[in-house]
Design an enzyme around this catalytic site. Structure first.
Site, PDB file in Angstrom:
ATOM      1  N   GLU A  84       0.777  -1.233   0.000  1.00 44.64           N
ATOM      2  CA  GLU A  84       0.000   0.000   0.000  1.00 44.64           C
ATOM      3  C   GLU A  84       0.815   1.294   0.000  1.00 44.64           C
ATOM      4  O   GLU A  84       0.374   2.295  -0.556  1.00 44.64           O
ATOM      5  CB  GLU A  84      -0.935  -0.002   1.222  1.00 44.64           C
ATOM      6  CG  GLU A  84      -2.048  -1.018   1.147  1.00 44.64           C
ATOM      7  CD  GLU A  84      -3.013  -0.757   0.010  1.00 44.64           C
ATOM      8  OE1 GLU A  84      -3.658   0.309  -0.010  1.00 44.64           O
ATOM      9  OE2 GLU A  84      -3.098  -1.625  -0.886  1.00 44.64           O
ATOM     10  N   SER A 368     -46.831 -35.450  36.036  1.00 38.77           N
ATOM     11  CA  SER A 368     -46.545 -35.782  37.439  1.00 38.77           C
ATOM     12  C   SER A 368     -45.313 -35.091  37.986  1.00 38.77           C
ATOM     13  O   SER A 368     -45.077 -35.125  39.197  1.00 38.77           O
ATOM     14  CB  SER A 368     -46.395 -37.302  37.575  1.00 38.77           C
ATOM     15  OG  SER A 368     -47.637 -37.940  37.324  1.00 38.77           O
TER      16      SER A 368
END
Length: 716
Positions: A84, A368
């Protein structure tokens, strides 16, 4: 006359200077403030961690991980500089030669921006400006780059750039890109891998290795060539890097993210409500949860394999033309009894297939598994663990419709028997009669204090578990029993830290509207209920006797509903409470074998075997609270009372007035066709037999006989 042109020229010069000054002032005024860059705080993901520190989730608008420049390997930095801005450390923010080349190209294109020639400093400046590609914006980022160079050091500018740049795949910054493309920390990148990532900076979408491998490979080679040409890579290292094959990782979530997906989604929902979506996605919070990743992985695997095994072995029969049933699903929750911390939470077989969390969002009938709340209320009201209850058919006439309600047992009616045996055998008629004696309001209040927040039917069907609850809710309520009656709402987040390490939230619960933290049930009643709930596990006739092979002190209850649409087992050791639910989302039956004992209990056993593996097994680790005494047969058969725990003795609340069930005449059974078989010896830890206990404590009447006489309570 001759001085007139000079005066005119001077005036024009002054006007031009004034105009330039005004234009420069306005241009400078339009540039953004650099204070935000001085305190660089980009959007960061919120990270979710397990109790051991492992990453189990992430919420992000921009996936980024900050890294200091000094922490980066030199070859990573050199790869970006070569790709870059090779002269980054030499120029003052602008590369004049590159700008001249770009200007020529752009003028040749009719003034349109075709080439940038931007330095790294200009790219940092560009991040602070609008994204349009115009000459005016280009001039502004040049001016801003010069100001940035004046305000910041080169290393500071480069560090901001390497953390801020977008590199494709949803990754911002070089550290996140290393994870995204190679599944590595940035410090582990090779020269070749660093070159590939650096090559993405120019155009992430064009050079993405996942979209265009050839373009990515060409760009990687270009970056390596630049590094070699600039003298930042010697010939041998250059040759090795060129020859190194590129091995990308698949872009999938890490295994802990998938394993904990249901739990993490609950975290996300709660934090969006408390912090807001934008803050959660960009704020960089660290969420420290209560999840035990090892137990969570075991829970997810156990549930998935257990449900698949049951589905394969017990496919219900379908008649011709019947629709295909919805897939079998399940949920598993584990809670630390001492703290209320959620250690594991699995809301289904596969989060990617269905995000509906059955552990927290589903409200299913517990059957139950709800009975312990009625039995707990009975113990609180003065019933003894061996008080006589009557399993005789209940018939209740509806005054409005005239119809009779007759609950059915899973097996035969058993007449008069001890309270603990009625729960161990899960006898419906005995339980309904007990609720008649206790009263529905008292049972509802007991359930509320234990932690049940869902709406409850305030009628006799309550004891049969007709009101829907969530697996988390039911498991948390059982944890109240295990914790000596202390209510600890299920905690799933220990604390939330902001990006600066300050605590912003702590102790978040998964249940809203339930009972508050603190003492909820008398410790004596919690202990007595635990004693009764150990019966289903350790009695041979108990519905959960299969769990006895774990060899640990365990209590719990199975649950099944009409046509076996829901199967449950919820139980606990002194340290961990866990609940398992199995069913179908569209409420279709599970088949004849789809009971709590056959569908849910095996999964619970498999999970608890691992959960208990690291904990020492003791004969009885449930702490005995003050106010509990014990009674049982002595060495010579006499009745003995003691204030300390004795294995096999019956616990009772000292000094409490004993309450008895409403007497019901038990029908005489038909005479047997042949002599009955020899009696089976009772278990060492079993309840007191009628022969060993005094009549006023067990009080079993003869079949069809008179009600037992009222007796005074046991003395302290």
């Amino acid at each position: 006359m001759r001085r007139t042109p000079v005066r005119i020229a001077a005036a024009c010069a002054v006007l031009l200077l004034l105009g330039a000054a005004v234009a420069l002032h306005r241009f400078a005024a339009s540039l953004p403030d650099l204070e935000g860059l001085a305190d660089y705080r980009p959007a960061l993901p919120t990270v979710v961690r397990a109790r051991g520190g492992e990453r189990i989730g992430e919420f992000a608008a921009e996936r980024r991980r900050l890294v200091r420049l000094r922490e980066l390997p030199p070859h990573v930095v050199q790869a970006f500089l070569a790709a870059e801005d090779a002269g980054f450390y030499e120029h003052g923010g602008l590369d004049v030669a590159a700008l001249a080349r770009a200007a020529w190209v752009n003028l040749s294109a009719g003034g349109r921006i075709r080439q940038g020639g931007s330095t790294i400093t200009q790219q940092v400046a560009k991040s602070l400006l609008a994204s349009e590609r115009t000459m005016a914006r280009k001039l502004r980022d040049m001016a801003l780059a010069l100001e940035i160079e004046w305000r910041f050091s080169k290393d500071e500018i480069l560090e901001i750039y390497l953390n801020d740049i977008y590199l494709g795949g949803g990754a911002y910054g070089v550290a996140q890109a290393a994870r995204t493309y190679f599944g590595k920390e940035v410090g582990e990148l090779t020269v070749s891998e660093a070159a590939l990532i650096a090559g993405l900076a120019k155009a992430p979408s064009a050079f993405a290795p996942t979209a265009d491998p050839d373009a990515a490979e060409a760009r990687r080679r270009y970056v390596l060539e630049q590094m070699h040409a600039l003298g930042r890579l010697d010939a041998a290292a250059y040759a090795r890097a060129l020859a190194e094959p590129t091995r990308l990782v698949r872009p999938s979530a890490p295994a802990p993210f998938r394993t904990a997906a249901y739990f993490v989604e609950e975290v996300r929902r709660e934090l969006v409500d408390r912090l807001g979506a934008e803050a959660l996605l960009r704020g960089g919070y660290v969420v420290e949860t209560t999840l035990d990743l090892a137990l969570q992985e075991h829970a997810a695997r156990t549930l998935r394999e257990g449900v698949a095994r049951f589905e394969k072995r017990h496919v219900p029969r379908r008649r011709k033309g019947d629709p295909e049933p919805s897939p079998l699903e399940g949920a598993l929750v584990a809670i630390d009894v001492a703290t209320g911390d959620v250690l594991a939470l699995v809301g289904g077989r596969d989060f990617e297939r269905s995000q509906f969390n059955r552990a927290t969002q589903a409200r299913r009938q517990p059957g139950s598994a709800f009975k312990p709340f009625v039995y707990g209320a009975a113990l609180e009201a003065g019933f003894r663990v061996s008080s006589t209850v009557y399993d005789v058919q209940v018939q209740i006439r509806d005054r409005k419709t005239g119809r009779r309600w007759q609950p059915k047992n899973a097996g035969s009616l058993r007449g008069a028997l001890p309270l603990h045996e009625a729960l161990s055998r899960s006898l419906n008629n005995a339980s309904v009669r007990l609720l008649l004696d206790v009263g529905v309001p008292h049972a509802v209040d007991f359930a509320r204090r234990a932690g049940i927040a869902s709406p409850l039917a305030e009628d006799l069907s309550l004891v049969l578990g007709t009101s829907g609850v969530s697996p988390l809710e039911l498991t948390s309520a059982y944890a109240t029993f295990a914790g000596g009656g202390v209510r600890r709402p299920p905690r799933f987040v220990a604390r939330v830290l902001d990006r600066d390490g300050r605590v912003v939230l702590s102790d978040l619960s998964l249940l809203d509207g339930g009972a508050p933290a603190g003492p909820a049930i008398d410790p004596v009643d919690a202990y007595l209920l635990t004693h009764v709930l150990r019966g289903p596990v350790r009695r041979g006739y108990g519905t959960a006797h299969a769990a006895a092979r774990l060899g640990a002190p365990l209590a719990g209850k199975t649950g099944s509903t009409n046509e076996n649409r829901d199967a449950w087992f919820v139980g606990y050791s002194p340290e961990i409470a866990a609940g398992v639910w199995i069913g179908r989302d569209r409420l279709e039956p599970l088949g004849r074998q789809g009971t709590g004992a056959r569908a849910a209990l095996p999964i619970w056993i498999a999970f608890m075997k691992e959960a208990l593996a690291s904990r020492p097994v003791r004969a009885d680790a449930f702490p005995v609270p003050e106010g509990v005494h014990f009674a049982g047969p002595g060495a010579e058969g006499q009745w003995v009372r003691t204030e300390r725990f004795v294995a096999g003795y019956e616990p009772y609340a000292a000094g409490r007035r004993i309450r008895k069930s409403t007497y019901v005449a038990v029908p005489k059974p038909p005479a047997p066709a042949q002599p009955p078989p020899a009696a089976v010896a009772s278990e060492p830890l079993g309840p007191l037999t009628p022969a060993a206990a005094p009549a006023d404590e067990v009080g079993l009447p003869a079949v069809g006989g008179a009600p037992p006489a009222a007796q005074p309570p046991l003395a302290r």
